[in-house]
Design a protein around this motif. Structure first.
Motif, PDB file in Angstrom:
ATOM      1  N   LYS A 149       0.804  -1.229   0.000  1.00 58.27           N
ATOM      2  CA  LYS A 149       0.000   0.000   0.000  1.00 58.27           C
ATOM      3  C   LYS A 149       0.839   1.282   0.000  1.00 58.27           C
ATOM      4  CE  LYS A 149      -0.597   0.207   5.005  1.00 58.27           C
ATOM      5  NZ  LYS A 149      -1.447  -0.189   6.139  1.00 58.27           N
ATOM      6  N   TYR A 150       2.079   1.202   0.476  1.00 59.27           N
ATOM      7  CA  TYR A 150       2.903   2.419   0.549  1.00 59.27           C
ATOM      8  C   TYR A 150       3.667   2.685  -0.735  1.00 59.27           C
ATOM      9  CZ  TYR A 150       2.649   0.995   5.501  1.00 59.27           C
ATOM     10  OH  TYR A 150       2.242   0.579   6.735  1.00 59.27           O
ATOM     11  N   ILE A 201      -6.952  -6.262   2.780  1.00 53.09           N
ATOM     12  CA  ILE A 201      -6.734  -6.267   4.233  1.00 53.09           C
ATOM     13  C   ILE A 201      -7.327  -5.057   4.949  1.00 53.09           C
ATOM     14  CG2 ILE A 201      -4.617  -7.649   4.006  1.00 53.09           C
ATOM     15  CD1 ILE A 201      -2.986  -5.094   4.382  1.00 53.09           C
ATOM     16  N   MET A 248      -8.754 -12.553  11.713  1.00 52.00           N
ATOM     17  CA  MET A 248      -7.704 -11.548  11.507  1.00 52.00           C
ATOM     18  C   MET A 248      -7.780 -10.530  12.633  1.00 52.00           C
ATOM     19  SD  MET A 248      -7.176  -8.190  10.393  1.00 52.00           S
ATOM     20  CE  MET A 248      -7.043  -7.260   8.887  1.00 52.00           C
ATOM     21  N   MET A 297      -5.462  -7.016  14.664  1.00 52.91           N
ATOM     22  CA  MET A 297      -4.312  -6.094  14.766  1.00 52.91           C
ATOM     23  C   MET A 297      -4.096  -5.720  16.227  1.00 52.91           C
ATOM     24  SD  MET A 297      -4.632  -3.421  11.636  1.00 52.91           S
ATOM     25  CE  MET A 297      -6.378  -3.641  11.338  1.00 52.91           C
ATOM     26  N   ARG A 323       1.286  -9.914   7.758  1.00 59.38           N
ATOM     27  CA  ARG A 323       1.069  -8.879   6.738  1.00 59.38           C
ATOM     28  C   ARG A 323       2.130  -7.798   6.944  1.00 59.38           C
ATOM     29  NH1 ARG A 323      -3.410  -9.325   9.887  1.00 59.38           N
ATOM     30  NH2 ARG A 323      -2.952  -7.204  10.536  1.00 59.38           N
ATOM     31  N   ILE A 324       3.132  -7.792   6.083  1.00 55.91           N
ATOM     32  CA  ILE A 324       4.286  -6.928   6.340  1.00 55.91           C
ATOM     33  C   ILE A 324       4.480  -5.923   5.208  1.00 55.91           C
ATOM     34  CG2 ILE A 324       6.781  -6.923   6.746  1.00 55.91           C
ATOM     35  CD1 ILE A 324       6.505  -9.579   8.115  1.00 55.91           C
ATOM     36  N   GLY A 325       4.526  -4.656   5.587  1.00 60.22           N
ATOM     37  CA  GLY A 325       4.719  -3.586   4.618  1.00 60.22           C
ATOM     38  C   GLY A 325       6.040  -2.885   4.815  1.00 60.22           C
TER      39      GLY A 325
HETATM   40  C1  LIG Z   1      -0.571  -1.343   6.459  1.00 59.51           C
HETATM   41  C2  LIG Z   1      -1.073  -2.612   7.009  1.00 59.51           C
HETATM   42  C3  LIG Z   1      -0.191  -3.643   7.315  1.00 59.51           C
HETATM   43  C4  LIG Z   1       1.323  -3.531   7.170  1.00 59.51           C
HETATM   44  O1  LIG Z   1       1.811  -2.632   8.101  1.00 59.51           O
HETATM   45  P1  LIG Z   1       3.399  -2.452   8.374  1.00 59.51           P
HETATM   46  O2  LIG Z   1       3.453  -1.994   9.769  1.00 59.51           O
HETATM   47  O3  LIG Z   1       3.865  -1.446   7.398  1.00 59.51           O
HETATM   48  O4  LIG Z   1       4.042  -3.769   8.181  1.00 59.51           O
HETATM   49  C5  LIG Z   1      -0.723  -4.823   7.811  1.00 59.51           C
HETATM   50  N1  LIG Z   1      -2.055  -4.978   7.993  1.00 59.51           N
HETATM   51  C6  LIG Z   1      -2.942  -4.010   7.706  1.00 59.51           C
HETATM   52  C7  LIG Z   1      -4.390  -4.261   7.916  1.00 59.51           C
HETATM   53  C8  LIG Z   1      -2.484  -2.788   7.205  1.00 59.51           C
HETATM   54  O5  LIG Z   1      -3.367  -1.827   6.918  1.00 59.51           O
END
Ligand SMILES: *Cc1c(COP(=O)(O)O)cnc(C)c1O
Length: 236
Positions: free
Chosen positions: A40-41, A85, A167, A169, A226-228
């Motif tokens: 996404k980034y 996600i 799922m 967070m 889920r890694i960004g």
């Molecule tokens: C952006 C996002 C991530 C990844 O986040 P990072 O901290 O950059 O790894 C994972 N899950 C969801 C739902 C997100 O929106």
């Protein structure tokens, strides 16, 4: 290989090594954990580079951004599994559904009902994870843990939703210990629903863990991380 590809491949290798170590510490293997690269980034070119180095599970949290990348990646898109996600508004569903392999953010009964209808129209069962608000943050989407046990019968009636798992967070401000406690609670909830829901045996996945907390998530049983940001260090 371009320098971008080389840097990206090095980042991926580093993250995959950390995944393998975290899995080993929990008597699991790296194969038990699916890495979802959250794009996404970054611009579509970097998402494309990820696919070219063999990372095919990609995650996006906003419909418009997913559509943009699908358009930009064109034919390559066939080798990608897009994981949605983020919060999905029902008026964006019809255009989004054909592109996604899984939806991790089934966060309301209204959305799940709409996904079921959309899946029927596409003649496809859509893999969906139920998003649970494990941190209690008021700004987060998702079901409250306490409301889920009673929903088993309703969810069992959906013919075009495959209930893949849960799922969650961790809280934004929390420590690693807080995150670990929240992930453990999600796993315990999943285990309970597995026994209690009519279709509980479908709940195989736990999608939890991001750049800052994926190792504790793996310790608590994550099957998808889920890694960004950690994947794109040095590239943005
Ligand atoms: C952006 C996002 C991530 C990844 O986040 P990072 O901290 O950059 O790894 C994972 N899950 C969801 C739902 C997100 O929106």
């Amino acid at each position: 290989m371009s320098t971008v590809h080389a840097q990206l491949a090095a980042n991926v290798a580093r993250i995959r090594a950390r995944i393998a170590e975290a899995a080993a510490r929990a008597d699991r293997t790296a194969n038990d954990v699916r890495l979802i690269a959250v794009t996404k980034y970054v611009e579509p070119q970097l998402a494309q580079a990820l696919v070219e180095i063999g990372e095919c599970d990609l995650g996006e949290s906003r419909p418009q951004e997913l559509w943009r990348k699908v358009d930009a990646l064109g034919p390559l898109d066939a080798s990608i599994r897009w994981h949605f996600i983020g919060h999905l508004q029902r008026n964006k569903l019809e255009r989004t559904l054909p592109h996604v392999a899984w939806i991790h953010s089934g966060d309301s009964l209204r959305l799940l009902t709409a996904i079921d209808e959309g899946g029927r129209a596409l003649q496809r069962r859509i893999p969906v994870l139920i998003e649970v608000n494990i941190s209690g943050d008021a700004t987060k989407h998702g079901f409250q843990p306490a409301e889920l046990p009673a929903l088993g019968e309703t969810l069992a009636s959906f013919t075009h939703v495959e209930l893949r798992g849960l799922m969650g967070m961790s809280s934004l401000e929390g420590t690693q210990d807080d995150a670990r406690r929240e992930f453990a609670a999600l796993r315990e909830l999943r285990d309970r629903l597995r026994n209690e829901w009519p279709r509980g045996d479908e709940l195989r996945e736990l999608s939890m863990g991001m750049s800052d907390d994926f190792e504790v998530a793996i310790a608590e049983g994550a099957t998808c991380v889920r890694i960004g940001s950690a994947l794109f260090e040095g590239l943005r």
